[in-house]
Design a protein around this motif. Structure first.
Motif, PDB file in Angstrom:
ATOM      1  N   MET A 104       0.828  -1.194   0.000  1.00 63.24           N
ATOM      2  CA  MET A 104       0.000   0.000   0.000  1.00 63.24           C
ATOM      3  C   MET A 104       0.872   1.257   0.000  1.00 63.24           C
ATOM      4  O   MET A 104       1.911   1.291   0.656  1.00 63.24           O
ATOM      5  CB  MET A 104      -0.861  -0.035   1.269  1.00 63.24           C
ATOM      6  N   GLY A 105       0.428   2.274  -0.710  1.00 62.27           N
ATOM      7  CA  GLY A 105       1.083   3.571  -0.633  1.00 62.27           C
ATOM      8  C   GLY A 105       0.731   4.261   0.669  1.00 62.27           C
ATOM      9  O   GLY A 105      -0.382   4.104   1.190  1.00 62.27           O
ATOM     10  N   GLU A 106       1.676   5.019   1.201  1.00 60.72           N
ATOM     11  CA  GLU A 106       1.457   5.683   2.492  1.00 60.72           C
ATOM     12  C   GLU A 106       0.238   6.602   2.460  1.00 60.72           C
ATOM     13  O   GLU A 106      -0.445   6.786   3.472  1.00 60.72           O
ATOM     14  CB  GLU A 106       2.713   6.470   2.885  1.00 60.72           C
ATOM     15  N   ASP A 107      -0.088   7.165   1.300  1.00 56.26           N
ATOM     16  CA  ASP A 107      -1.261   8.029   1.187  1.00 56.26           C
ATOM     17  C   ASP A 107      -2.558   7.281   1.496  1.00 56.26           C
ATOM     18  O   ASP A 107      -3.521   7.863   1.978  1.00 56.26           O
ATOM     19  CB  ASP A 107      -1.330   8.675  -0.204  1.00 56.26           C
ATOM     20  N   ASN A 108      -2.581   5.961   1.252  1.00 57.93           N
ATOM     21  CA  ASN A 108      -3.778   5.173   1.550  1.00 57.93           C
ATOM     22  C   ASN A 108      -3.991   4.950   3.045  1.00 57.93           C
ATOM     23  O   ASN A 108      -5.104   4.677   3.478  1.00 57.93           O
ATOM     24  CB  ASN A 108      -3.737   3.819   0.834  1.00 57.93           C
ATOM     25  N   LEU A 109      -2.925   5.059   3.836  1.00 59.15           N
ATOM     26  CA  LEU A 109      -3.079   4.895   5.283  1.00 59.15           C
ATOM     27  C   LEU A 109      -3.965   5.981   5.881  1.00 59.15           C
ATOM     28  O   LEU A 109      -4.649   5.758   6.874  1.00 59.15           O
ATOM     29  CB  LEU A 109      -1.713   4.918   5.979  1.00 59.15           C
ATOM     30  N   VAL A 110      -3.955   7.159   5.275  1.00 60.11           N
ATOM     31  CA  VAL A 110      -4.731   8.286   5.783  1.00 60.11           C
ATOM     32  C   VAL A 110      -6.224   7.948   5.788  1.00 60.11           C
ATOM     33  O   VAL A 110      -6.949   8.307   6.707  1.00 60.11           O
ATOM     34  CB  VAL A 110      -4.449   9.551   4.944  1.00 60.11           C
ATOM     35  N   GLN A 111      -6.679   7.237   4.765  1.00 59.24           N
ATOM     36  CA  GLN A 111      -8.103   6.886   4.666  1.00 59.24           C
ATOM     37  C   GLN A 111      -8.362   5.406   4.946  1.00 59.24           C
ATOM     38  O   GLN A 111      -9.457   4.908   4.712  1.00 59.24           O
ATOM     39  CB  GLN A 111      -8.630   7.277   3.280  1.00 59.24           C
ATOM     40  N   PHE A 112      -7.372   4.713   5.469  1.00 57.66           N
ATOM     41  CA  PHE A 112      -7.479   3.261   5.660  1.00 57.66           C
ATOM     42  C   PHE A 112      -8.656   2.875   6.555  1.00 57.66           C
ATOM     43  O   PHE A 112      -9.295   1.846   6.350  1.00 57.66           O
ATOM     44  CB  PHE A 112      -6.161   2.708   6.212  1.00 57.66           C
ATOM     45  N   GLU A 113      -8.973   3.707   7.529  1.00 56.30           N
ATOM     46  CA  GLU A 113     -10.071   3.383   8.445  1.00 56.30           C
ATOM     47  C   GLU A 113     -11.435   3.461   7.764  1.00 56.30           C
ATOM     48  O   GLU A 113     -12.434   3.024   8.341  1.00 56.30           O
ATOM     49  CB  GLU A 113     -10.001   4.268   9.693  1.00 56.30           C
ATOM     50  N   ASN A 114     -11.481   3.970   6.546  1.00 59.45           N
ATOM     51  CA  ASN A 114     -12.727   3.966   5.759  1.00 59.45           C
ATOM     52  C   ASN A 114     -12.909   2.663   4.979  1.00 59.45           C
ATOM     53  O   ASN A 114     -13.967   2.449   4.388  1.00 59.45           O
ATOM     54  CB  ASN A 114     -12.744   5.135   4.768  1.00 59.45           C
ATOM     55  N   TRP A 115     -11.874   1.826   4.943  1.00 60.24           N
ATOM     56  CA  TRP A 115     -11.952   0.574   4.200  1.00 60.24           C
ATOM     57  C   TRP A 115     -12.870  -0.405   4.911  1.00 60.24           C
ATOM     58  O   TRP A 115     -12.937  -0.434   6.142  1.00 60.24           O
ATOM     59  CB  TRP A 115     -10.568  -0.048   4.052  1.00 60.24           C
ATOM     60  N   LYS A 116     -13.534  -1.240   4.133  1.00 57.99           N
ATOM     61  CA  LYS A 116     -14.380  -2.287   4.695  1.00 57.99           C
ATOM     62  C   LYS A 116     -13.524  -3.240   5.541  1.00 57.99           C
ATOM     63  O   LYS A 116     -12.516  -3.755   5.066  1.00 57.99           O
ATOM     64  CB  LYS A 116     -15.057  -3.058   3.554  1.00 57.99           C
ATOM     65  N   ASN A 117     -13.929  -3.436   6.788  1.00 59.50           N
ATOM     66  CA  ASN A 117     -13.268  -4.375   7.717  1.00 59.50           C
ATOM     67  C   ASN A 117     -11.764  -4.139   7.839  1.00 59.50           C
ATOM     68  O   ASN A 117     -10.984  -5.092   7.901  1.00 59.50           O
ATOM     69  CB  ASN A 117     -13.531  -5.824   7.304  1.00 59.50           C
ATOM     70  N   PHE A 118     -11.355  -2.874   7.901  1.00 55.68           N
ATOM     71  CA  PHE A 118      -9.919  -2.580   7.975  1.00 55.68           C
ATOM     72  C   PHE A 118      -9.279  -3.224   9.197  1.00 55.68           C
ATOM     73  O   PHE A 118      -8.112  -3.616   9.164  1.00 55.68           O
ATOM     74  CB  PHE A 118      -9.662  -1.066   7.953  1.00 55.68           C
ATOM     75  N   GLU A 119     -10.058  -3.382  10.294  1.00 52.12           N
ATOM     76  CA  GLU A 119      -9.501  -4.007  11.505  1.00 52.12           C
ATOM     77  C   GLU A 119      -9.104  -5.454  11.234  1.00 52.12           C
ATOM     78  O   GLU A 119      -8.109  -5.941  11.764  1.00 52.12           O
ATOM     79  CB  GLU A 119     -10.503  -3.979  12.674  1.00 52.12           C
ATOM     80  N   LYS A 120      -9.904  -6.143  10.427  1.00 53.26           N
ATOM     81  CA  LYS A 120      -9.609  -7.554  10.091  1.00 53.26           C
ATOM     82  C   LYS A 120      -8.346  -7.642   9.238  1.00 53.26           C
ATOM     83  O   LYS A 120      -7.555  -8.575   9.383  1.00 53.26           O
ATOM     84  CB  LYS A 120     -10.787  -8.202   9.352  1.00 53.26           C
ATOM     85  N   ILE A 121      -8.178  -6.682   8.336  1.00 52.17           N
ATOM     86  CA  ILE A 121      -6.958  -6.665   7.527  1.00 52.17           C
ATOM     87  C   ILE A 121      -5.756  -6.541   8.448  1.00 52.17           C
ATOM     88  O   ILE A 121      -4.785  -7.303   8.336  1.00 52.17           O
ATOM     89  CB  ILE A 121      -6.991  -5.517   6.486  1.00 52.17           C
ATOM     90  N   LEU A 122      -5.812  -5.612   9.386  1.00 51.99           N
ATOM     91  CA  LEU A 122      -4.700  -5.415  10.324  1.00 51.99           C
ATOM     92  C   LEU A 122      -4.491  -6.630  11.225  1.00 51.99           C
ATOM     93  O   LEU A 122      -3.359  -6.931  11.612  1.00 51.99           O
ATOM     94  CB  LEU A 122      -4.954  -4.174  11.191  1.00 51.99           C
ATOM     95  N   GLU A 123      -5.565  -7.325  11.544  1.00 50.90           N
ATOM     96  CA  GLU A 123      -5.467  -8.480  12.433  1.00 50.90           C
ATOM     97  C   GLU A 123      -4.842  -9.691  11.740  1.00 50.90           C
ATOM     98  O   GLU A 123      -4.044 -10.412  12.336  1.00 50.90           O
ATOM     99  CB  GLU A 123      -6.863  -8.837  12.950  1.00 50.90           C
ATOM    100  N   PHE A 124      -5.178  -9.905  10.481  1.00 46.82           N
ATOM    101  CA  PHE A 124      -4.793 -11.148   9.815  1.00 46.82           C
ATOM    102  C   PHE A 124      -3.696 -11.006   8.760  1.00 46.82           C
ATOM    103  O   PHE A 124      -3.182 -12.007   8.267  1.00 46.82           O
ATOM    104  CB  PHE A 124      -6.016 -11.804   9.172  1.00 46.82           C
ATOM    105  N   TYR A 125      -3.354  -9.775   8.392  1.00 45.74           N
ATOM    106  CA  TYR A 125      -2.383  -9.577   7.313  1.00 45.74           C
ATOM    107  C   TYR A 125      -1.359  -8.515   7.692  1.00 45.74           C
ATOM    108  O   TYR A 125      -1.654  -7.598   8.446  1.00 45.74           O
ATOM    109  CB  TYR A 125      -3.096  -9.145   6.015  1.00 45.74           C
ATOM    110  N   LYS A 126      -0.171  -8.639   7.131  1.00 48.53           N
ATOM    111  CA  LYS A 126       0.841  -7.592   7.226  1.00 48.53           C
ATOM    112  C   LYS A 126       0.598  -6.607   6.082  1.00 48.53           C
ATOM    113  O   LYS A 126       0.095  -6.986   5.012  1.00 48.53           O
ATOM    114  CB  LYS A 126       2.253  -8.172   7.105  1.00 48.53           C
ATOM    115  N   ILE A 127       0.992  -5.371   6.306  1.00 49.59           N
ATOM    116  CA  ILE A 127       0.896  -4.349   5.273  1.00 49.59           C
ATOM    117  C   ILE A 127       2.286  -3.748   5.095  1.00 49.59           C
ATOM    118  O   ILE A 127       2.882  -3.272   6.062  1.00 49.59           O
ATOM    119  CB  ILE A 127      -0.105  -3.242   5.659  1.00 49.59           C
TER     120      ILE A 127
END
Length: 190
Positions: A104-127
């Motif tokens: 992911m580009g760092e610019d996407n981190l700014v809006q990452f919390e708008n992503w569907k199930n972003f918590e699950k991505i952080l829980e199960f995957y590395k970025i």
């Protein structure tokens, strides 16, 4: 195998995408990087979006000489718009032998919390995050699932390339010769 997933419209794929993907494939613990061509990004409304098969073909042509880079059409058969968490789940089910990492580009981190199930991505995957110019502050500097990767700071955009094509200006060195030839052949973006 540890595989980085590089999601995008790739409309068209350009040298910035290729430099980031190659940097991730050769400077991290990833064995491969897969380009995931997205039929429709839920955050982008783009009436100049080429058909997904044409964008897939351009990615294929751009990476043909690099065995560490692959292209996937996995999202073509998924409901639209495509959500990253859904694609990650399908890939994990289809390829249980692989470990997937989101690129992911760092610019996407700014809006990452708008992503569907972003918590699950952080829980199960590395970025793995690459730097982007003029990035706003975000909350992920010290998150255990987020790794910042040193990579060239590139400010090349597909929007800029499409604009140059509409103005009948040269795009040499912004895309590979194979992609430029395909765009000319198909008369895209004019």
């Amino acid at each position: 195998m540890k595989i980085g997933l590089f999601f995008g419209s790739f409309n068209p794929i350009h040298v910035g995408h290729l430099i980031i993907a190659n940097t991730m494939a050769t400077s991290t613990d990833l064995q491969q990087v897969w380009f995931i061509v997205s039929p429709q990004n839920p955050f982008k409304k783009n009436n100049s979006l080429l058909h997904e098969f044409d964008r897939h073909t351009m990615v294929e042509r751009a990476i043909a000489d690099n065995h560490r880079l692959k292209v996937s059409d996995i999202e073509f058969s998924l409901p639209k718009p495509s959500y990253t968490i859904d694609t990650l789940t399908v890939l994990a089910d289809k390829f249980p032998e692989h470990e997937f990492v989101l690129i992911m580009g760092e610019d996407n981190l700014v809006q990452f919390e708008n992503w569907k199930n972003f918590e699950k991505i952080l829980e199960f995957y590395k970025i793995y995050v690459y730097p982007r110019p003029n990035t706003a502050p975000h909350n992920y500097e010290n998150h255990e699932s987020v790794k910042f990767v040193e990579a060239p700071l590139l400010d090349i955009s597909a929007t800029y390339i499409r604009k140059r094509l509409q103005e009948q200006k040269n795009i040499k060195y912004l895309v590979t010769d194979t992609v430029e030839a395909y765009i000319e052949l198909k008369k895209f973006y004019i």
